[in-house]
Design an enzyme around this catalytic site. Structure first.
Site, PDB file in Angstrom:
ATOM      1  N   PRO A   2       0.641  -1.123   0.097  1.00 46.67           N
ATOM      2  CG  PRO A   2      -0.480  -1.423   1.946  1.00 46.67           C
ATOM      3  CD  PRO A   2       0.701  -2.089   1.128  1.00 46.67           C
ATOM      4  CD  GLU A   3       3.660   2.823  -4.237  1.00 50.01           C
ATOM      5  OE1 GLU A   3       3.505   3.995  -4.420  1.00 50.01           O
ATOM      6  OE2 GLU A   3       3.701   1.938  -4.715  1.00 50.01           O
TER       7      GLU A   3
END
Ligand SMILES: [Zn+2]
Length: 278
Positions: A2-3
């Site tokens: 996840p960014e």
């Protein structure tokens, strides 16, 4: 992994699900998830608290509690938060923390690789960010990255552009996927030195950072084939089908047809088009 766009999607879901909820109790089963304080300190700090909202800085979620403290959540490699209205539904494997809410719903933290973490912070800096995260740079969605601020950050770091984008102490929240996509959108090679960019190129980069992250948030992030990123209801993102370069090595560039190249920058695979990016 996840960014910023994936974490922002989770944040928006959590605001809807959790604002005003009261924490009844907390169960910690995974030993690695809570590592900055004891499990007892963690559960005691949360029990009885009302959740006022949820903010984000970079890839960190900041859940505001009614005693001024903040529940910090970092998903890292494989962490997922699941909002479960039915507390009787079976726990999936690798569920390490369960937060029971008054009324019966649960927030569950699932993390197969156990790099993710949670802790309760008391001490906030002037940005409202816990002092433990003081090293994080500016959040590009929250504050925007205007060309003059960006020029200053770039000039101070004489490194490859992709390495700069991954550096959380400059701009917080960009990882490998969006780093590659931002370079492509800015028409800049990821191996360009940060101190070689012209004013016009810095403006393009500034626009690309804002545009790519906003577009990815709009499409609820990217779920790759490993399916590690899921939203709080277990749903997938939609931006993965809009990638121009990321993980497209050897495939035709969607803009010019030339084969996408792969290299390594800052230890990470980096994908780019030698014709579209200069
Ligand atoms: Zn191209």
């Amino acid at each position: 992994v996840p960014e910023l766009p994936e974490v922002e999607t989770v944040r928006r879901d959590l605001v809807r699900a959790l604002t005003g909820a009261v924490i009844a109790s907390v169960t910690v089963t995974g030993r690695r998830t809570i590592r900055r304080q004891s499990a007892v300190e963690f559960t005691d700090a949360l029990a009885g608290r009302t959740i006022l909202g949820c903010r984000r800085h970079g890839k960190y979620l900041l859940v505001d509690l009614d005693d001024q403290r903040v529940l910090v959540i970092h998903l890292r490699m494989s962490g997922q938060l699941r909002y479960e209205p039915d507390p009787q539904s079976p726990l999936v494997t690798h569920t390490h923390v369960v937060i029971d809410l008054v009324g019966g719903a649960q927030l569950r933290f699932v993390d197969p690789r156990t790099f993710g973490e949670m802790f309760v912070a008391d001490d906030l800096d002037e940005r409202g960010v816990p002092v433990e995260l003081a090293g994080l740079g500016l959040d590009p969605l929250e504050h925007g990255v205007d060309p003059s601020t960006l020029a200053g950050l770039l000039a101070r770091r004489r490194t490859a552009l992709k390495a700069f984008l991954l550096d959380q102490s400059a701009i917080a929240g960009i990882g490998n996927i969006y780093g590659d996509e931002i370079c492509f959108a800015a028409k800049l090679r990821p191996d360009r030195r940060t101190d070689s960019l012209s004013k016009a190129e810095v403006r393009r980069l500034s626009g690309a950072i804002t545009d790519i992250l906003a577009e990815a948030v709009e499409l609820r992030g990217s779920t790759l084939r490993d399916a590690r990123y899921r939203d709080v209801s277990g749903g997938e993102g939609g931006f993965q089908s809009h990638h121009f370069v990321y993980a497209r090595e050897g495939k035709a560039c969607l803009r010019c047809g030339r084969s996408i190249e792969r290299t390594r920058i800052a230890g990470r695979s980096t994908h780019f088009c030698t014709k579209c990016q200069r």
